[in-house]
Structures are given as structure tokens and as C-alpha cells.
Design an enzyme around this catalytic site. Structure first.
Site, PDB file in Angstrom:
ATOM      1  N   LYS A 148     -74.642  23.634-149.161  1.00  0.00           N
ATOM      2  CA  LYS A 148     -75.063  24.790-148.364  1.00  0.00           C
ATOM      3  C   LYS A 148     -73.984  25.107-147.334  1.00  0.00           C
ATOM      4  CE  LYS A 148     -79.895  23.509-149.052  1.00  0.00           C
ATOM      5  NZ  LYS A 148     -81.123  22.996-148.435  1.00  0.00           N
ATOM      6  N   LYS A 180     -82.993  19.389-159.910  1.00  0.00           N
ATOM      7  CA  LYS A 180     -83.938  19.911-158.934  1.00  0.00           C
ATOM      8  C   LYS A 180     -85.201  20.390-159.633  1.00  0.00           C
ATOM      9  CE  LYS A 180     -82.071  22.285-155.549  1.00  0.00           C
ATOM     10  NZ  LYS A 180     -82.168  21.352-154.407  1.00  0.00           N
ATOM     11  N   GLU A 209     -83.980  15.079-157.666  1.00  0.00           N
ATOM     12  CA  GLU A 209     -84.759  15.491-156.499  1.00  0.00           C
ATOM     13  C   GLU A 209     -86.246  15.393-156.821  1.00  0.00           C
ATOM     14  OE1 GLU A 209     -83.859  19.201-154.019  1.00  0.00           O
ATOM     15  OE2 GLU A 209     -85.626  19.797-155.172  1.00  0.00           O
ATOM     16  N   ASP A 230     -87.136  15.075-151.139  1.00  0.00           N
ATOM     17  CA  ASP A 230     -87.041  16.425-150.583  1.00  0.00           C
ATOM     18  C   ASP A 230     -88.209  16.724-149.650  1.00  0.00           C
ATOM     19  OD1 ASP A 230     -85.968  19.032-150.309  1.00  0.00           O
ATOM     20  OD2 ASP A 230     -87.449  19.777-151.744  1.00  0.00           O
TER      21      ASP A 230
END
Length: 258
Positions: A148, A180, A209, A230
Site C-alpha cells: 500500500k 487473500k 490471509e 487480517d
């Protein structure tokens, strides 16, 4: 524009690609000029005037980005010289001299804002990373970054994380796999997604994740060596650590604060 070897060498020592930094610097300087000239500086600063400027810290924190700032000044003129007053990674207090720049006044002023923008941004990242690293000192936990990042600034921002005492996560989608929730849904489950990625990329690191402790256990049982928890609460993290029992490394992301 080509960076002098001492400047390029300092960038390589910092783990940065001189060609990438050179291209970035060129783009930022062109953005500032927008095809024109520095109207104010050329109107007020005599062409032959020489100056010496010292950049100082306004706030306490970790200095990061000195090789990049030097590259900015070197890019505008090989007549501009820089002298580091502190080392990259140093903690400084307000008013501490950081970098002294000497050379033609017009060139120094042309590079000043780009150098300050990059240096301030990277120092902020390094300082925030250092705060986390200090809080975790004495444990076996390390601070990691993410993807990010600011578009096109990823190498610099990840370098700043290293300066601040953190560790880099993957730098690209091709460097490692991170399964993910979207991948899990597409593959039909955590185990199926892990098997598919492991078959497609047997030599790459694979991280999974998960949203809950049950998902963490499924990932470990599928063979995952790294599991991303997460948006877990502190209590959920404790439960996951106990349940996994050291069979995989755990990473916590989302909802974290000091």
C-alpha cells in the site's frame, strides 16, 4: 542527465537502483518546471551567484533519504556539492543540521523543493517505523511493510522502512504469493487456493490471509508457513498464536495502533 558515480554508489549502498532514482528525479523536476523555467529565481538570483545552504530538521525523528536528496541536487548540476551532516538513519532533534549544499544559486533553488519533498516524506516513514520497532524491542516480533505504497515511490518507501528498523514484505506481485479472500473465493477454499498457488509457483514464498482462527488452522494444515491474521483483535491474535503453536509464522495486519 547522468548521476556521477559517487552519487550512484551511495544509492546502491542504500539498496536503491540509481537508474530508477534518476528517472524519478527527472520526472519530479520536470513536473515542477512544467516545460518552463523557475521564473522567480531567474529574475532575482544572478546567474553566477554561488550559495551555501544548510537543511535542518524541524521536528525530532529519523533521517532517511539523504542519498536521494543528493541525487536531486546532482541532477540539476554537477557544480552542486552536498555534505552530509548526519548519517542516514540518525535520530535528530529540531534544529539539527542534516545536509549542507553548495553551488550555483539558481540550481540549488531549483532542486530544493523536490529534495525536501522526498527527504521529508521518507524521514516520516522511517520515523513512524522506528516508533513501532522501538515498541517491539525485546520481542521476536518485527515490523513489516505492505504494497500500500505511493504509486511509483515503492522502492523509496520500502527503503525508508528499512532505515527505520523495519523489514520489507514482498515488493511486487511476482516476488511472492499472498492468498487473500478474493483468491480463496475464486479457488473454492483456503486449502484449494494454497494447493493451486503452490503448484503454479513451487519455489516462491506463499502467505495465506485469514479472517479467523479456524481459517488460520486450515491454512497451516494445508502447508502454509506464513499466515496473515487480517483485522484480528489482540485476543484473537493470542488465540491464533496458541492454536498454531509455532507451526507457522504469523503476521498481524489491520486495526493496529500504538
Amino acid at each position: 542527465m547522468s548521476l556521477a558515480e559517487p552519487v550512484a554508489s551511495a544509492l546502491r549502498d542504500a539498496g536503491l537502483d540509481p537508474l530508477y532514482v534518476e528517472d524519478l528525479v527527472r520526472a519530479t523536476l520536470e513536473e515542477d518546471l512544467a516545460g518552463g523555467i523557475d521564473v522567480t529565481t531567474e529574475a532575482t538570483v544572478p546567474e553566477q551567484q554561488q550559495v551555501m545552504a544548510t537543511l535542518t530538521a524541524r521536528e525530532a525523528g529519523i533521517v532517511a533519504g539523504l542519498p536521494v536528496m543528493e541525487a536531486v541536487f546532482a541532477a540539476v548540476s554537477d557544480s552542486v556539492t552536498c555534505e552530509r551532516r548526519v548519517a542516514d538513519g540518525s535520530w535528530v532533534e529540531p534544529g539539527t543540521p542534516v545536509l549542507t549544499v553548495s553551488g550555483p544559486g539558481r540550481e540549488v533553488l531549483l532542486a530544493e523543493r523536490t529534495a525536501l519533498n522526498l527527504g521529508s516524506h521518507l524521514s516520516g516513514i522511517a520515523t513512524a517505523t522506528s516508533d513501532w520497532a522501538e515498541a517491539l524491542n525485546g520481542t521476536r516480533v518485527v515490523v513489516r511493510d505492505t504494497r500500500k505504497t505511493t504509486p511509483l515511490l515503492r522502492p523509496l518507501e520500502k527503503y525508508a522502512v528499512r532505515v527505520g528498523g523495519g523489514e520489507n514484505h514482498r515488493s511486487s506481485l511476482s516476488e511472492a504469493a499472498l492468498i487473500k479472500d478474493n483468491h480463496v473465493a475464486a479457488a473454492g477454499g483456503i486449502s484449494a487456493a494454497y494447493r493451486a498457488v503452490r503448484q503454479a509457483a513451487p519455489d516462491l514464498p506463499v502467505e495465506v490471509e485469514v479472517d479467523d482462527v479456524r481459517g488460520a488452522m486450515e491454512a497451516v494444515e494445508a502447508g502454509a508457513e506464513l499466515v496473515l491474521l487480517d483485522n484480528f483483535s489482540v485476543e484473537q491474535v493470542r488465540e491464533a498464536v496458541a492454536a498454531v503453536g509455532g507451526r507457522a509464522r504469523l503476521e498481524a495486519s489491520g486495526g493496529l495502533s500504538l
